[in-house]
Design an enzyme around this catalytic site. Structure first.
Site, mmCIF file in Angstrom:
data_model
loop_
_atom_site.group_PDB
_atom_site.id
_atom_site.type_symbol
_atom_site.label_atom_id
_atom_site.label_comp_id
_atom_site.label_asym_id
_atom_site.label_seq_id
_atom_site.Cartn_x
_atom_site.Cartn_y
_atom_site.Cartn_z
ATOM 1 N N ASP A 168 0.828 -1.202 0.000
ATOM 2 C CA ASP A 168 0.000 0.000 0.000
ATOM 3 C C ASP A 168 0.870 1.262 0.000
ATOM 4 O O ASP A 168 1.936 1.287 0.614
ATOM 5 C CB ASP A 168 -0.893 -0.012 1.252
ATOM 6 C CG ASP A 168 -2.072 0.929 1.139
ATOM 7 O OD1 ASP A 168 -2.327 1.435 0.039
ATOM 8 O OD2 ASP A 168 -2.738 1.153 2.167
ATOM 9 N N GLY A 216 0.461 5.408 -4.612
ATOM 10 C CA GLY A 216 -0.062 6.698 -5.044
ATOM 11 C C GLY A 216 0.398 7.840 -4.158
ATOM 12 O O GLY A 216 0.770 8.917 -4.657
ATOM 13 N N HIS A 232 3.302 3.445 -8.898
ATOM 14 C CA HIS A 232 3.070 2.026 -9.183
ATOM 15 C C HIS A 232 4.303 1.381 -9.824
ATOM 16 O O HIS A 232 4.639 0.231 -9.518
ATOM 17 C CB HIS A 232 1.862 1.876 -10.099
ATOM 18 C CG HIS A 232 0.568 2.306 -9.464
ATOM 19 N ND1 HIS A 232 0.158 1.830 -8.232
ATOM 20 C CD2 HIS A 232 -0.405 3.158 -9.885
ATOM 21 C CE1 HIS A 232 -1.012 2.366 -7.924
ATOM 22 N NE2 HIS A 232 -1.370 3.174 -8.901
ATOM 23 N N THR A 253 -10.380 -6.677 -6.229
ATOM 24 C CA THR A 253 -11.639 -6.576 -6.949
ATOM 25 C C THR A 253 -12.229 -5.170 -6.819
ATOM 26 O O THR A 253 -13.005 -4.736 -7.681
ATOM 27 C CB THR A 253 -12.647 -7.612 -6.411
ATOM 28 O OG1 THR A 253 -12.710 -7.511 -4.973
ATOM 29 C CG2 THR A 253 -12.233 -9.024 -6.795
ATOM 30 N N GLU A 254 -11.849 -4.452 -5.767
ATOM 31 C CA GLU A 254 -12.342 -3.091 -5.563
ATOM 32 C C GLU A 254 -11.550 -2.055 -6.375
ATOM 33 O O GLU A 254 -12.014 -0.935 -6.575
ATOM 34 C CB GLU A 254 -12.278 -2.715 -4.080
ATOM 35 C CG GLU A 254 -13.290 -3.438 -3.195
ATOM 36 C CD GLU A 254 -12.889 -4.871 -2.890
ATOM 37 O OE1 GLU A 254 -11.676 -5.188 -2.948
ATOM 38 O OE2 GLU A 254 -13.800 -5.694 -2.621
ATOM 39 N N ASN A 255 -10.366 -2.431 -6.844
ATOM 40 C CA ASN A 255 -9.524 -1.471 -7.564
ATOM 41 C C ASN A 255 -10.101 -1.061 -8.915
ATOM 42 O O ASN A 255 -9.664 -0.063 -9.496
ATOM 43 C CB ASN A 255 -8.113 -2.032 -7.764
ATOM 44 C CG ASN A 255 -7.275 -2.018 -6.497
ATOM 45 O OD1 ASN A 255 -6.331 -2.786 -6.353
ATOM 46 N ND2 ASN A 255 -7.623 -1.158 -5.540
ATOM 47 N N ARG A 266 -11.239 2.602 -9.436
ATOM 48 C CA ARG A 266 -10.309 3.707 -9.653
ATOM 49 C C ARG A 266 -10.501 4.297 -11.054
ATOM 50 O O ARG A 266 -11.124 3.667 -11.914
ATOM 51 C CB ARG A 266 -8.867 3.228 -9.465
ATOM 52 C CG ARG A 266 -8.568 2.787 -8.040
ATOM 53 C CD ARG A 266 -7.114 2.429 -7.862
ATOM 54 N NE ARG A 266 -6.812 2.063 -6.482
ATOM 55 C CZ ARG A 266 -5.598 1.843 -6.006
ATOM 56 N NH1 ARG A 266 -4.545 1.945 -6.807
ATOM 57 N NH2 ARG A 266 -5.427 1.515 -4.745
ATOM 58 N N GLU A 297 0.129 -13.447 12.103
ATOM 59 C CA GLU A 297 0.644 -12.290 12.822
ATOM 60 C C GLU A 297 0.649 -11.099 11.862
ATOM 61 O O GLU A 297 1.092 -11.220 10.716
ATOM 62 C CB GLU A 297 2.065 -12.558 13.336
ATOM 63 C CG GLU A 297 2.147 -13.670 14.368
ATOM 64 C CD GLU A 297 1.395 -13.352 15.647
ATOM 65 O OE1 GLU A 297 1.356 -12.155 16.022
ATOM 66 O OE2 GLU A 297 0.835 -14.288 16.253
#
Length: 245
Positions: A25, A28, A42, A71-73, A76, A212
């Site tokens: 993460d 950007g 990226h 799947t949510e990307n 964008r 963990e």
């Protein structure tokens, strides 16, 4: 948490995590801080990934799963999604040469039906090219979401019930785990997330039951080998009881 003083020499190589998951993460934000387009972040993140996978392989880590595109990307901006798809295509092509040379086995996990035919063909080609390697197994989570993964596994098992292959009473946790994209692989011992966010974001929800978790505020392109060592050392300093005493 980030420990600046940790070094590779402090690692106990007899107790390495077998499987590491990485939520990469901050690409950007890394670019924005430098006045660069998000695409530059990226690209820098892809370079970091090669270095970290190579280091894990050399250390003796057996599996690494990296969250490349969720799947949510798809939500964008189209320009960014198109760039990411091209970057991933190029990464897969390059991996045949660079990471295959490091003896890495490359697998893509996630739903492929939404991906372009070109990417789907390249996934097959890269997996075939690296399948006989004997080093670390690298799972690239591409168009991946843990909830979709669980739905896919349940549908697969329901189909077996409908076909009369199994009864509902025969379904157990092992069968469900085997129907996941990572079926046959051990669950991740350690999950690393960069950028300061402290959540799983739909990543390996079933497999992470006893993982963990280790978080750092560093943005993914800035993540380096020393950060990897710090995460492993932190993992080794924890007591894993799996619900016991």
């Amino acid at each position: 948490m980030f420990f600046k003083s940790k070094a590779k020499t402090e690692i106990d190589y007899e107790r390495l995590p077998v499987h590491i998951g990485v939520i990469m993460d901050g690409n950007g934000r890394w670019a924005k801080k430098r006045g660069l387009p998000r695409s530059a972040g990226h690209s820098a993140g892809a370079d970091t990934l090669k270095k970290i996978v190579t280091e894990c392989n050399q250390m003796g880590i057996k599996y690494i799963t990296v969250y490349a595109f969720s799947t949510e990307n798809w939500k964008r901006p189209k320009e960014e999604v198109d760039f990411l798809m091209n970057l991933l295509l190029g990464y897969l092509r390059d991996a045949e040469r660079s990471l295959a040379g490091e003896n890495v086995v490359i697998r893509a996990i996630g739903s492929r039906k939404e991906l372009s035919e070109e990417i789907q063909r390249q996934i097959i080609k890269t997996e075939e090219f690296t399948k006989n390697n004997t080093g670390i197994i690298m799972n690239i989570a591409l168009n991946y979401g843990a909830r979709e993964e669980l739905l896919s596994a349940v549908r697969h098992i329901a189909g077996r019930v409908q076909a009369g292959e199994i009864t509902p009473e025969e379904i157990d946790s092992g069968m469900l785990a085997g129907a996941l994209y990572t079926g046959g692989q051990p669950d991740p011992d350690l999950i690393i997330r960069t950028s300061g966010e402290e959540r799983l974001s739909n990543f390996m929800l079933w497999q992470a039951a006893y993982s963990e978790l280790w978080f750092t505020k560093k943005l993914w392109p800035d993540f380096n080998k020393n950060d990897l060592y710090a995460a492993i050392i932190a993992y080794q300093n924890r007591g894993r009881r799996y619900g016991g005493i």
